[in-house]
Design a protein around this motif. Structure first.
Motif, PDB file in Angstrom:
ATOM      1  N   ILE A  36       0.834  -1.192   0.000  1.00 52.01           N
ATOM      2  CA  ILE A  36       0.000   0.000   0.000  1.00 52.01           C
ATOM      3  C   ILE A  36       0.877   1.252   0.000  1.00 52.01           C
ATOM      4  O   ILE A  36       1.773   1.386   0.846  1.00 52.01           O
ATOM      5  CB  ILE A  36      -0.910   0.026   1.243  1.00 52.01           C
ATOM      6  CG1 ILE A  36      -1.832  -1.194   1.253  1.00 52.01           C
ATOM      7  CG2 ILE A  36      -1.728   1.317   1.277  1.00 52.01           C
ATOM      8  CD1 ILE A  36      -2.838  -1.231   0.142  1.00 52.01           C
ATOM      9  N   PRO A  37       0.631   2.190  -0.932  1.00 53.69           N
ATOM     10  CA  PRO A  37       1.347   3.484  -0.895  1.00 53.69           C
ATOM     11  C   PRO A  37       0.732   4.365   0.192  1.00 53.69           C
ATOM     12  O   PRO A  37      -0.230   5.102  -0.043  1.00 53.69           O
ATOM     13  CB  PRO A  37       1.111   4.051  -2.298  1.00 53.69           C
ATOM     14  CG  PRO A  37      -0.191   3.443  -2.737  1.00 53.69           C
ATOM     15  CD  PRO A  37      -0.259   2.082  -2.097  1.00 53.69           C
ATOM     16  N   HIS A  38       1.281   4.272   1.395  1.00 55.51           N
ATOM     17  CA  HIS A  38       0.654   4.904   2.557  1.00 55.51           C
ATOM     18  C   HIS A  38       0.422   6.400   2.380  1.00 55.51           C
ATOM     19  O   HIS A  38      -0.590   6.943   2.854  1.00 55.51           O
ATOM     20  CB  HIS A  38       1.494   4.637   3.808  1.00 55.51           C
ATOM     21  CG  HIS A  38       1.599   3.179   4.119  1.00 55.51           C
ATOM     22  ND1 HIS A  38       2.665   2.644   4.836  1.00 55.51           N
ATOM     23  CD2 HIS A  38       0.798   2.118   3.806  1.00 55.51           C
ATOM     24  CE1 HIS A  38       2.501   1.336   4.950  1.00 55.51           C
ATOM     25  NE2 HIS A  38       1.380   1.000   4.334  1.00 55.51           N
ATOM     26  N   ALA A  39       1.331   7.077   1.686  1.00 49.20           N
ATOM     27  CA  ALA A  39       1.186   8.522   1.518  1.00 49.20           C
ATOM     28  C   ALA A  39      -0.077   8.873   0.740  1.00 49.20           C
ATOM     29  O   ALA A  39      -0.710   9.911   1.000  1.00 49.20           O
ATOM     30  CB  ALA A  39       2.416   9.084   0.803  1.00 49.20           C
ATOM     31  N   ALA A  40      -0.452   8.014  -0.212  1.00 51.38           N
ATOM     32  CA  ALA A  40      -1.654   8.280  -1.011  1.00 51.38           C
ATOM     33  C   ALA A  40      -2.925   8.044  -0.208  1.00 51.38           C
ATOM     34  O   ALA A  40      -3.979   8.617  -0.508  1.00 51.38           O
ATOM     35  CB  ALA A  40      -1.647   7.409  -2.262  1.00 51.38           C
ATOM     36  N   TYR A  41      -2.837   7.209   0.835  1.00 55.39           N
ATOM     37  CA  TYR A  41      -4.023   6.840   1.611  1.00 55.39           C
ATOM     38  C   TYR A  41      -4.245   7.721   2.834  1.00 55.39           C
ATOM     39  O   TYR A  41      -5.374   7.825   3.333  1.00 55.39           O
ATOM     40  CB  TYR A  41      -3.933   5.376   2.042  1.00 55.39           C
ATOM     41  CG  TYR A  41      -4.379   4.412   0.964  1.00 55.39           C
ATOM     42  CD1 TYR A  41      -5.619   3.794   1.035  1.00 55.39           C
ATOM     43  CD2 TYR A  41      -3.567   4.128  -0.131  1.00 55.39           C
ATOM     44  CE1 TYR A  41      -6.036   2.905   0.044  1.00 55.39           C
ATOM     45  CE2 TYR A  41      -3.967   3.261  -1.117  1.00 55.39           C
ATOM     46  CZ  TYR A  41      -5.199   2.649  -1.035  1.00 55.39           C
ATOM     47  OH  TYR A  41      -5.610   1.786  -2.023  1.00 55.39           O
ATOM     48  N   ARG A  42      -3.180   8.354   3.347  1.00 55.35           N
ATOM     49  CA  ARG A  42      -3.321   9.111   4.593  1.00 55.35           C
ATOM     50  C   ARG A  42      -4.370  10.217   4.519  1.00 55.35           C
ATOM     51  O   ARG A  42      -5.083  10.455   5.504  1.00 55.35           O
ATOM     52  CB  ARG A  42      -1.965   9.676   5.019  1.00 55.35           C
ATOM     53  CG  ARG A  42      -1.038   8.612   5.615  1.00 55.35           C
ATOM     54  CD  ARG A  42       0.141   9.195   6.355  1.00 55.35           C
ATOM     55  NE  ARG A  42       1.016   8.126   6.830  1.00 55.35           N
ATOM     56  CZ  ARG A  42       2.067   7.664   6.173  1.00 55.35           C
ATOM     57  NH1 ARG A  42       2.406   8.211   5.005  1.00 55.35           N
ATOM     58  NH2 ARG A  42       2.807   6.689   6.664  1.00 55.35           N
ATOM     59  N   PRO A  43      -4.524  10.915   3.373  1.00 58.93           N
ATOM     60  CA  PRO A  43      -5.562  11.965   3.326  1.00 58.93           C
ATOM     61  C   PRO A  43      -6.984  11.403   3.241  1.00 58.93           C
ATOM     62  O   PRO A  43      -7.945  12.179   3.280  1.00 58.93           O
ATOM     63  CB  PRO A  43      -5.220  12.741   2.040  1.00 58.93           C
ATOM     64  CG  PRO A  43      -3.816  12.359   1.696  1.00 58.93           C
ATOM     65  CD  PRO A  43      -3.658  10.955   2.177  1.00 58.93           C
ATOM     66  N   THR A  44      -7.137  10.093   3.124  1.00 62.56           N
ATOM     67  CA  THR A  44      -8.457   9.500   2.929  1.00 62.56           C
ATOM     68  C   THR A  44      -8.968   8.862   4.217  1.00 62.56           C
ATOM     69  O   THR A  44      -8.252   8.762   5.213  1.00 62.56           O
ATOM     70  CB  THR A  44      -8.412   8.420   1.828  1.00 62.56           C
ATOM     71  OG1 THR A  44      -7.756   7.244   2.332  1.00 62.56           O
ATOM     72  CG2 THR A  44      -7.671   8.927   0.596  1.00 62.56           C
ATOM     73  N   PHE A  45     -10.198   8.383   4.153  1.00 63.33           N
ATOM     74  CA  PHE A  45     -10.827   7.715   5.296  1.00 63.33           C
ATOM     75  C   PHE A  45     -10.458   6.244   5.393  1.00 63.33           C
ATOM     76  O   PHE A  45     -10.798   5.571   6.371  1.00 63.33           O
ATOM     77  CB  PHE A  45     -12.355   7.820   5.178  1.00 63.33           C
ATOM     78  CG  PHE A  45     -12.918   7.090   3.979  1.00 63.33           C
ATOM     79  CD1 PHE A  45     -13.215   5.727   4.025  1.00 63.33           C
ATOM     80  CD2 PHE A  45     -13.147   7.768   2.787  1.00 63.33           C
ATOM     81  CE1 PHE A  45     -13.721   5.063   2.923  1.00 63.33           C
ATOM     82  CE2 PHE A  45     -13.663   7.115   1.677  1.00 63.33           C
ATOM     83  CZ  PHE A  45     -13.949   5.752   1.744  1.00 63.33           C
ATOM     84  N   VAL A  46      -9.742   5.703   4.430  1.00 67.26           N
ATOM     85  CA  VAL A  46      -9.587   4.254   4.277  1.00 67.26           C
ATOM     86  C   VAL A  46      -8.723   3.653   5.377  1.00 67.26           C
ATOM     87  O   VAL A  46      -7.612   4.121   5.648  1.00 67.26           O
ATOM     88  CB  VAL A  46      -8.985   3.921   2.897  1.00 67.26           C
ATOM     89  CG1 VAL A  46      -8.808   2.407   2.740  1.00 67.26           C
ATOM     90  CG2 VAL A  46      -9.875   4.476   1.789  1.00 67.26           C
ATOM     91  N   LYS A  47      -9.235   2.570   5.978  1.00 72.01           N
ATOM     92  CA  LYS A  47      -8.474   1.775   6.941  1.00 72.01           C
ATOM     93  C   LYS A  47      -8.290   0.334   6.451  1.00 72.01           C
ATOM     94  O   LYS A  47      -7.257  -0.284   6.709  1.00 72.01           O
ATOM     95  CB  LYS A  47      -9.179   1.748   8.299  1.00 72.01           C
ATOM     96  CG  LYS A  47      -9.333   3.108   8.955  1.00 72.01           C
ATOM     97  CD  LYS A  47      -7.993   3.702   9.336  1.00 72.01           C
ATOM     98  CE  LYS A  47      -8.156   4.978  10.163  1.00 72.01           C
ATOM     99  NZ  LYS A  47      -8.812   6.062   9.421  1.00 72.01           N
ATOM    100  N   SER A  48      -9.291  -0.198   5.749  1.00 74.16           N
ATOM    101  CA  SER A  48      -9.240  -1.569   5.214  1.00 74.16           C
ATOM    102  C   SER A  48      -9.754  -1.549   3.779  1.00 74.16           C
ATOM    103  O   SER A  48     -10.491  -0.624   3.376  1.00 74.16           O
ATOM    104  CB  SER A  48     -10.117  -2.517   6.043  1.00 74.16           C
ATOM    105  OG  SER A  48      -9.719  -2.527   7.392  1.00 74.16           O
ATOM    106  N   LEU A  49      -9.370  -2.594   3.015  1.00 73.63           N
ATOM    107  CA  LEU A  49      -9.818  -2.619   1.622  1.00 73.63           C
ATOM    108  C   LEU A  49      -9.863  -4.032   1.079  1.00 73.63           C
ATOM    109  O   LEU A  49      -9.292  -4.974   1.641  1.00 73.63           O
ATOM    110  CB  LEU A  49      -8.918  -1.737   0.750  1.00 73.63           C
ATOM    111  CG  LEU A  49      -7.433  -2.122   0.557  1.00 73.63           C
ATOM    112  CD1 LEU A  49      -7.241  -3.240  -0.469  1.00 73.63           C
ATOM    113  CD2 LEU A  49      -6.639  -0.901   0.109  1.00 73.63           C
TER     114      LEU A  49
END
Length: 352
Positions: A101-114
């Protein structure tokens, strides 16, 4: 946080598959999948991802907050790319402990699981993603549901591609027939192209969207396809036509509409409309139905002027070509009689 739920995911899946089987465009497929994928698992968000060369294109989404719609990421740097490259689904309970997972792309989002599944497993053309705002382990059953949806999506995409190819082939064939009609009338294929070009310019000047302008450009060459149904003895007559012969010529408008009928193609539907109405006059004195003013479809009104202008400024066996000034003056004279005043004004802005 409230989640989207469904009482019976299996029934939901059946409904989605049925809708996908009827889809006739990629945009329609995306609309079905983005919301359907979210409902299948009660997810907080879903994405529709397409493979674009070596990139993942996040084409559409349905989520509680914005994700990545419209963005592209390298295949090797996003989880949708991993699902495509490995041709299998993946479920991740905690995205921040997974190095895929590219963590930097996800940090601004609500996502915790996918959960992510590829669209087509042999040669993936995309992926469908589900996302949750809290840590949650997607079940094998949920992955199976998403994969079934992805498999149906792959079939729907292939069907759309086939329909598009058939529509393109049919349009090309009919445009060749339209050129044949022009040849029979003593014109050349440049006439249809010039009419289409001027019609597109007029539509742009009148504020049409780029997509609709392109539709008109493709449809306009079909305006006189009905001439194929007019006898040579009448169509090619050098002298003045009798009233009966002119009545036969006028039948080409309805004949063209009949040739272009029974299709779901946007181009051919507009072509049918143009073929039937481009000889109607703004004051109601045209043919075949004597339509008046705004009752004449706008595509027909635009092509009417483009067709007359090109006919006036082109040489024919029975006349010399008019100059632009002569043709312009004639079009101005017929403003509000033959032609829609707004179309004439647009023409004058383009070609003063």
């Amino acid at each position: 946080m409230q989640q989207t739920t469904t009482p019976d995911p299996s029934l939901e899946l059946i409904g989605l598959v049925q809708r996908l089987s009827l889809a006739r465009s990629l945009a329609e497929i995306q609309s079905i999948v983005r919301s359907g994928a979210r409902r299948l698992t009660g997810a907080d968000g879903a994405t529709f991802v397409l493979r674009d060369g070596d990139k993942c294109f996040y084409a559409d989404e349905d989520a509680i907050e914005p994700l990545w719609k419209g963005q592209r990421f390298p295949l090797g740097q996003c989880i949708s790319g991993w699902a495509m490259n490995n041709r299998r689904s993946v479920a991740i309970e905690d995205i921040y402990v997974d190095d895929r997972i590219p963590h930097a792309a996800y940090r601004p989002t609500f996502v915790k699981s996918l959960a992510m599944v590829p669209i087509r497993t042999l040669e993936p053309v995309g992926a469908i993603g589900n996302y949750w705002a809290h840590q949650r382990q997607p079940s094998d059953h949920e992955l199976d549901l998403l994969q079934a949806l992805a498999d149906s999506t792959a079939v729907a995409i292939e069907n759309v591609q086939v329909y598009d190819q058939l529509d393109a082939a049919r349009t090309e064939t009919l445009q060749c027939l339209a050129r044949a009609a022009e040849y029979r009338d003593g014109a050349t294929h440049e006439h249809t192209e010039r009419v289409a070009g001027l019609a597109a310019q007029l539509a742009t000047e009148l504020g049409w969207t780029a997509e609709r302008v392109e539709l008109l450009r493709l449809a306009a060459p079909l305006h006189d396809i009905g001439k194929l149904a007019v006898a040579d003895a009448v169509l090619l007559k050098a002298g003045k036509l009798t009233d009966e012969e002119f009545d036969q010529v006028k039948e080409h408008a309805e004949a063209g509409a009949s040739i272009l009928s029974g299709t779901h193609s946007d181009v051919l539907q507009m072509g049918r409309e143009i073929a039937r109405t481009h000889h109607e006059w703004w004051d109601g004195s045209g043919y075949p139905h004597g339509l008046r003013g705004a009752d004449i479809p706008d595509a027909g009104r635009i092509v009417a002027l483009a067709d007359v202008y090109d006919a006036l400024t082109s040489p024919r066996p029975y006349k010399d070509a008019w100059t632009h000034e002569q043709a312009r003056d004639e079009i101005v004279r017929l403003r509000g009689r033959h032609f829609d005043p707004a179309v004439v004004d647009a023409f004058l802005r383009l070609r003063p």
